[in-house]
Scaffold this motif. Structure first.
Motif, PDB file in Angstrom:
ATOM      1  N   PRO A  47       0.827  -1.213   0.000  1.00  0.00           N
ATOM      2  CA  PRO A  47       0.000   0.000   0.000  1.00  0.00           C
ATOM      3  C   PRO A  47       0.856   1.255   0.000  1.00  0.00           C
ATOM      4  CG  PRO A  47      -0.898  -1.615   1.511  1.00  0.00           C
ATOM      5  CD  PRO A  47       0.423  -2.152   1.059  1.00  0.00           C
ATOM      6  N   GLY A  48       0.465   2.227  -0.803  1.00  0.00           N
ATOM      7  CA  GLY A  48       1.188   3.484  -0.940  1.00  0.00           C
ATOM      8  C   GLY A  48       2.070   3.544  -2.162  1.00  0.00           C
ATOM      9  N   ASP A  49       2.338   2.401  -2.809  1.00  0.00           N
ATOM     10  CA  ASP A  49       3.172   2.401  -4.009  1.00  0.00           C
ATOM     11  C   ASP A  49       2.400   2.982  -5.191  1.00  0.00           C
ATOM     12  OD1 ASP A  49       5.246   1.278  -2.658  1.00  0.00           O
ATOM     13  OD2 ASP A  49       4.857  -0.782  -3.332  1.00  0.00           O
ATOM     14  N   SER A  50       3.134   3.720  -6.015  1.00  0.00           N
ATOM     15  CA  SER A  50       2.565   4.227  -7.262  1.00  0.00           C
ATOM     16  C   SER A  50       2.739   3.173  -8.345  1.00  0.00           C
ATOM     17  CB  SER A  50       3.244   5.535  -7.672  1.00  0.00           C
ATOM     18  OG  SER A  50       3.043   6.542  -6.694  1.00  0.00           O
ATOM     19  N   VAL A  51       1.676   2.960  -9.133  1.00  0.00           N
ATOM     20  CA  VAL A  51       1.703   1.895 -10.140  1.00  0.00           C
ATOM     21  C   VAL A  51       1.109   2.398 -11.441  1.00  0.00           C
ATOM     22  CG1 VAL A  51       1.584   0.001  -8.470  1.00  0.00           C
ATOM     23  CG2 VAL A  51      -0.532   1.032  -9.331  1.00  0.00           C
ATOM     24  N   ALA A  52       1.512   1.713 -12.518  1.00  0.00           N
ATOM     25  CA  ALA A  52       0.855   1.844 -13.822  1.00  0.00           C
ATOM     26  C   ALA A  52       0.257   0.482 -14.128  1.00  0.00           C
ATOM     27  CB  ALA A  52       1.861   2.254 -14.892  1.00  0.00           C
ATOM     28  N   PHE A  53      -0.985   0.466 -14.596  1.00  0.00           N
ATOM     29  CA  PHE A  53      -1.644  -0.827 -14.794  1.00  0.00           C
ATOM     30  C   PHE A  53      -2.558  -0.775 -16.018  1.00  0.00           C
ATOM     31  CE2 PHE A  53      -4.363   1.757 -12.186  1.00  0.00           C
ATOM     32  CZ  PHE A  53      -5.667   1.432 -12.538  1.00  0.00           C
ATOM     33  N   GLY A  54      -2.851  -1.955 -16.534  1.00  0.00           N
ATOM     34  CA  GLY A  54      -3.801  -2.115 -17.632  1.00  0.00           C
ATOM     35  C   GLY A  54      -4.845  -3.135 -17.221  1.00  0.00           C
ATOM     36  N   PHE A  55      -6.122  -2.841 -17.511  1.00  0.00           N
ATOM     37  CA  PHE A  55      -7.194  -3.733 -17.077  1.00  0.00           C
ATOM     38  C   PHE A  55      -8.234  -3.882 -18.193  1.00  0.00           C
ATOM     39  CE2 PHE A  55      -8.548   0.523 -16.011  1.00  0.00           C
ATOM     40  CZ  PHE A  55      -9.909   0.536 -16.288  1.00  0.00           C
ATOM     41  N   SER A  56      -8.994  -4.974 -18.098  1.00  0.00           N
ATOM     42  CA  SER A  56     -10.079  -5.233 -19.035  1.00  0.00           C
ATOM     43  C   SER A  56     -11.285  -5.708 -18.243  1.00  0.00           C
ATOM     44  CB  SER A  56      -9.681  -6.301 -20.059  1.00  0.00           C
ATOM     45  OG  SER A  56      -9.406  -7.530 -19.405  1.00  0.00           O
ATOM     46  N   GLN A  57     -12.425  -5.818 -18.927  1.00  0.00           N
ATOM     47  CA  GLN A  57     -13.649  -6.291 -18.268  1.00  0.00           C
ATOM     48  C   GLN A  57     -13.892  -7.741 -18.659  1.00  0.00           C
ATOM     49  OE1 GLN A  57     -17.202  -4.203 -19.266  1.00  0.00           O
ATOM     50  NE2 GLN A  57     -18.471  -5.278 -17.774  1.00  0.00           N
ATOM     51  N   SER A  58     -14.204  -8.568 -17.659  1.00  0.00           N
ATOM     52  CA  SER A  58     -14.473  -9.988 -17.911  1.00  0.00           C
ATOM     53  C   SER A  58     -15.598 -10.449 -17.000  1.00  0.00           C
ATOM     54  CB  SER A  58     -13.210 -10.825 -17.661  1.00  0.00           C
ATOM     55  OG  SER A  58     -13.482 -12.201 -17.807  1.00  0.00           O
ATOM     56  N   ASP A  59     -16.712 -10.870 -17.608  1.00  0.00           N
ATOM     57  CA  ASP A  59     -17.862 -11.381 -16.857  1.00  0.00           C
ATOM     58  C   ASP A  59     -18.338 -10.384 -15.805  1.00  0.00           C
ATOM     59  OD1 ASP A  59     -17.741 -13.737 -18.281  1.00  0.00           O
ATOM     60  OD2 ASP A  59     -16.391 -14.693 -16.835  1.00  0.00           O
ATOM     61  N   GLY A  60     -18.358  -9.106 -16.159  1.00  0.00           N
ATOM     62  CA  GLY A  60     -18.864  -8.075 -15.256  1.00  0.00           C
ATOM     63  C   GLY A  60     -17.849  -7.551 -14.266  1.00  0.00           C
ATOM     64  N   ASP A  61     -16.646  -8.116 -14.199  1.00  0.00           N
ATOM     65  CA  ASP A  61     -15.599  -7.651 -13.281  1.00  0.00           C
ATOM     66  C   ASP A  61     -14.487  -6.979 -14.085  1.00  0.00           C
ATOM     67  OD1 ASP A  61     -16.812  -8.684 -10.958  1.00  0.00           O
ATOM     68  OD2 ASP A  61     -16.022 -10.683 -11.420  1.00  0.00           O
ATOM     69  N   PHE A  62     -13.810  -6.016 -13.429  1.00  0.00           N
ATOM     70  CA  PHE A  62     -12.648  -5.373 -14.029  1.00  0.00           C
ATOM     71  C   PHE A  62     -11.405  -6.092 -13.526  1.00  0.00           C
ATOM     72  CE2 PHE A  62     -15.928  -2.101 -14.211  1.00  0.00           C
ATOM     73  CZ  PHE A  62     -15.844  -1.747 -15.550  1.00  0.00           C
ATOM     74  N   VAL A  63     -10.636  -6.621 -14.454  1.00  0.00           N
ATOM     75  CA  VAL A  63      -9.505  -7.489 -14.114  1.00  0.00           C
ATOM     76  C   VAL A  63      -8.204  -6.832 -14.566  1.00  0.00           C
ATOM     77  CG1 VAL A  63      -8.496  -9.786 -14.383  1.00  0.00           C
ATOM     78  CG2 VAL A  63     -10.988  -9.499 -14.415  1.00  0.00           C
ATOM     79  N   VAL A  64      -7.253  -6.714 -13.625  1.00  0.00           N
ATOM     80  CA  VAL A  64      -5.935  -6.158 -13.939  1.00  0.00           C
ATOM     81  C   VAL A  64      -5.114  -7.233 -14.647  1.00  0.00           C
ATOM     82  CG1 VAL A  64      -3.792  -5.248 -12.977  1.00  0.00           C
ATOM     83  CG2 VAL A  64      -5.999  -4.535 -12.022  1.00  0.00           C
ATOM     84  N   GLN A  65      -4.698  -6.903 -15.875  1.00  0.00           N
ATOM     85  CA  GLN A  65      -3.889  -7.837 -16.656  1.00  0.00           C
ATOM     86  C   GLN A  65      -2.394  -7.476 -16.570  1.00  0.00           C
ATOM     87  OE1 GLN A  65      -5.310 -10.393 -17.953  1.00  0.00           O
ATOM     88  NE2 GLN A  65      -7.481  -9.825 -17.972  1.00  0.00           N
ATOM     89  N   GLN A  66      -2.099  -6.152 -16.417  1.00  0.00           N
ATOM     90  CA  GLN A  66      -0.719  -5.681 -16.338  1.00  0.00           C
ATOM     91  C   GLN A  66      -0.583  -4.765 -15.113  1.00  0.00           C
ATOM     92  OE1 GLN A  66       0.000  -3.666 -20.019  1.00  0.00           O
ATOM     93  NE2 GLN A  66      -0.110  -5.518 -21.279  1.00  0.00           N
ATOM     94  N   LEU A  67       0.513  -4.896 -14.391  1.00  0.00           N
ATOM     95  CA  LEU A  67       0.708  -4.102 -13.194  1.00  0.00           C
ATOM     96  C   LEU A  67       2.204  -3.936 -12.939  1.00  0.00           C
ATOM     97  CD1 LEU A  67      -0.590  -2.702 -10.726  1.00  0.00           C
ATOM     98  CD2 LEU A  67      -0.480  -4.906  -9.541  1.00  0.00           C
ATOM     99  N   SER A  68       2.642  -2.654 -12.846  1.00  0.00           N
ATOM    100  CA  SER A  68       4.069  -2.396 -12.603  1.00  0.00           C
ATOM    101  C   SER A  68       4.227  -1.176 -11.700  1.00  0.00           C
ATOM    102  CB  SER A  68       4.816  -2.169 -13.922  1.00  0.00           C
ATOM    103  OG  SER A  68       4.278  -1.052 -14.605  1.00  0.00           O
ATOM    104  N   LYS A  69       5.255  -1.207 -10.889  1.00  0.00           N
ATOM    105  CA  LYS A  69       5.528  -0.116  -9.953  1.00  0.00           C
ATOM    106  C   LYS A  69       6.240   1.025 -10.678  1.00  0.00           C
ATOM    107  CE  LYS A  69       7.745   0.722  -5.478  1.00  0.00           C
ATOM    108  NZ  LYS A  69       8.527   0.103  -4.393  1.00  0.00           N
ATOM    109  N   THR A  70       5.841   2.264 -10.338  1.00  0.00           N
ATOM    110  CA  THR A  70       6.470   3.458 -10.924  1.00  0.00           C
ATOM    111  C   THR A  70       7.148   4.253  -9.824  1.00  0.00           C
ATOM    112  OG1 THR A  70       4.472   4.761 -10.717  1.00  0.00           O
ATOM    113  CG2 THR A  70       4.762   3.539 -12.770  1.00  0.00           C
ATOM    114  N   GLY A  71       7.979   5.198 -10.251  1.00  0.00           N
ATOM    115  CA  GLY A  71       8.737   5.947  -9.260  1.00  0.00           C
ATOM    116  C   GLY A  71       7.980   7.081  -8.635  1.00  0.00           C
ATOM    117  N   GLY A  72       7.018   7.653  -9.376  1.00  0.00           N
ATOM    118  CA  GLY A  72       6.308   8.822  -8.882  1.00  0.00           C
ATOM    119  C   GLY A  72       4.974   8.498  -8.269  1.00  0.00           C
ATOM    120  N   GLY A  73       4.343   9.490  -7.699  1.00  0.00           N
ATOM    121  CA  GLY A  73       3.004   9.317  -7.162  1.00  0.00           C
ATOM    122  C   GLY A  73       1.955   9.498  -8.215  1.00  0.00           C
ATOM    123  N   GLN A  74       0.682   9.459  -7.761  1.00  0.00           N
ATOM    124  CA  GLN A  74      -0.433   9.589  -8.713  1.00  0.00           C
ATOM    125  C   GLN A  74      -0.474  10.971  -9.298  1.00  0.00           C
ATOM    126  OE1 GLN A  74      -4.159   8.399  -7.142  1.00  0.00           O
ATOM    127  NE2 GLN A  74      -5.342   9.302  -8.791  1.00  0.00           N
TER     128      GLN A  74
END
Length: 501
Positions: free
Chosen positions: A474-501
């Protein structure tokens, strides 16, 4: 307008403006108070537990804290634990139910009587057919006044035949009778019978002691002459057909049953027939055969029905209306047909529970008759279902996402634009800050998502793979990619970044 009246008008306008602004302030204050009454910790000041927050227009999207909806200009609503879970349905105040005239019906177990109506045509009974043939070669001496279509009784004469070979056999038999040799006489008599001579003619020869070579051909049964192929003076051979007679003791009805109702007709089934020739009179009969081939043009099945015709009033070619009692005789679970809701892909009913709760239940239905529909699966006798006013409860349930969850979690047509449910769809890219990590889930406070038209919000995503959160906290800044599957949003890609939001 005098001065006192002018002051009165000014005062009324001022009161109206104050009331409008006060109402607006009260509405805004009500939303603020409602949001302040709940906390991110998931509880209200009165101790009620909050499961999540949601936008009523996008009920499938859940949020872990109150705030403004990213979809509509309104505050998020809390979902309380004491309101039930995902399948709890919808609750409506009993007073509202009474005012709207919502009517309930009891699920019953009863024998559903049903009837199949069809049109039919009267025809000959093809099992009552007699064929008259010449048993020996001879000559036609006389033809009685008969013609095809005539109705004749049994034993009515048709034609007289001269059979020359019978004369010699009869004289031989008479000679043996005079000798007194009973064995020879019996053998000669049997020969007469084998030549096709009728028993009545043999007895006549015995009584008169004279040969009789002319025989009268008679009708073996009463009925209508279908064919008559005999004329005076003609020569006939052994086995030649002289006439064909169809009995009228009973008739057949050929009924056309719609293919959709053919499964409810069986052999031996009783029925009632009414003919336009005899209004107000019913004729009882039964099904004797369900023919094995359907009419491809009219999509009907031919059913053969037998009716007694002792008085001969039923004429082939007449038109009839038949009704078959097609009840199964077995009790079944039935509900009023008006309680059935057809969504296009499923059939549901609204099940009523205590405390004003209503829950949609998927059912499998059978036949329908007399305003009742058989429920093959999904309900039990004694339960209560909504028989009228379903559209009102359906609207309320749709706003709360109940029917959407029953349909597999698909969003309603009023939700914000969303990507395809296929995992192979293009990913929606965003950046944000990790708020919490749980088994199979991650909560992220993310910025705007341009591909969906979303604003910044905090929401919980499913994880396509648990290892995506390796090394994150918790508190880490991330870049992520997600898609929708069966009514849920699913994170397919997730990586830590150096900066905040």
């Amino acid at each position: 307008m005098n001065k006192p009246q002018y002051k009165l008008v000014v005062l009324m306008v001022a009161v109206a403006l104050a009331s409008g602004s006060g109402g607006y302030w009260l509405a805004r204050q009500g939303q603020t108070d409602h949001a302040a009454a709940t906390t991110a910790a998931g509880a209200t000041k009165d101790g009620r537990k909050v499961l999540y927050w949601y936008d009523p227009m996008v009920p499938n999207q859940h949020f872990d804290k109150p705030g403004k909806s990213p979809f509509m200009d309104m505050q998020l609503m809390p979902k309380y634990a004491d309101e039930g879970g995902e399948t709890a349905g919808v609750k409506i105040d009993p007073g509202v139910v009474q005012n709207l005239g919502i009517r309930l019906a009891t699920v019953e177990s009863q024998t559903l009587a049903d009837a199949v109506d069809a049109v039919a045509t009267v025809g000959f009974n093809e099992r009552e057919v007699a064929v008259v043939q010449a048993r020996s070669p001879g000559f036609v001496q006389r033809v009685y006044a008969r013609a095809p279509g005539d109705v004749i009784p049994a034993g009515a004469p048709i034609a007289d035949l001269l059979v020359p070979e019978w004369a010699g056999a009869q004289q031989e038999y008479l000679a043996l009778l005079k000798t007194g040799d009973k064995a020879l006489a019996s053998a000669a008599r049997e020969r007469l019978r084998l030549t096709g001579m009728p028993e009545a003619l043999i007895q006549r020869v015995e009584q008169t002691g004279m040969p009789h070579s002319v025989v009268t051909i008679s009708a073996p049964v009463g009925g209508v002459i279908q064919e008559l192929d005999v004329r005076s003076g003609m020569t006939v051979g052994m086995g030649m057909t002289l006439a064909r007679i169809n009995g009228l003791g009973s008739v057949w009805l050929e009924a056309a049953i719609p293919e959709a109702q053919a499964g409810r007709v069986r052999t031996g089934q009783p029925l009632e027939a009414r003919l336009t020739a005899y209004p107000g009179e019913a004729f009882k009969g039964k099904v004797i055969a369900v023919l094995p081939q359907a009419n491809t043009d009219s999509r009907t099945l031919r059913v053969r029905i037998e009716l007694p015709n002792r008085d001969g009033r039923l004429k082939p070619g007449m038109f009839a209306q038949v009704r078959l009692e097609a009840g199964t005789g077995k009790p079944a679970i039935v509900v009023p047909s008006e309680a059935i809701i057809r969504t296009g892909t499923r059939v549901v009913v609204l099940l009523a529970a205590d405390g004003g709760h209503y829950q949609p239940v998927e059912v499998q239905i059978g036949q329908e008759s007399g305003g009742k529909t058989v429920v093959l699966k999904g309900l039990e006798a004694g339960q209560k279902v909504v028989a009228s006013g379903q559209f009102l409860i359906d609207s309320e349930a749709s706003l709360k996402g109940v029917l959407a969850r029953l349909e597999g979690g698909s969003a309603s047509a009023m939700t914000a634009p969303q990507p395809s449910g296929e995992k192979t769809a293009a990913l929606n890219q965003a950046t944000g800050r990790v708020e919490s990590i749980k088994a199979g889930e991650i909560t992220i406070s993310h910025g705007p998502v341009a591909s969906l038209g979303w604003g910044a919000m905090t929401m919980t995503f499913k994880l396509a793979k648990p290892e995506l959160t390796a090394g994150l906290k918790p508190g880490d800044s991330v870049a992520f990619g997600f898609s929708q599957s069966d009514g849920d949003f699913v994170v397919q890609q997730l990586s830590k970044t150096g900066g905040g939001q």
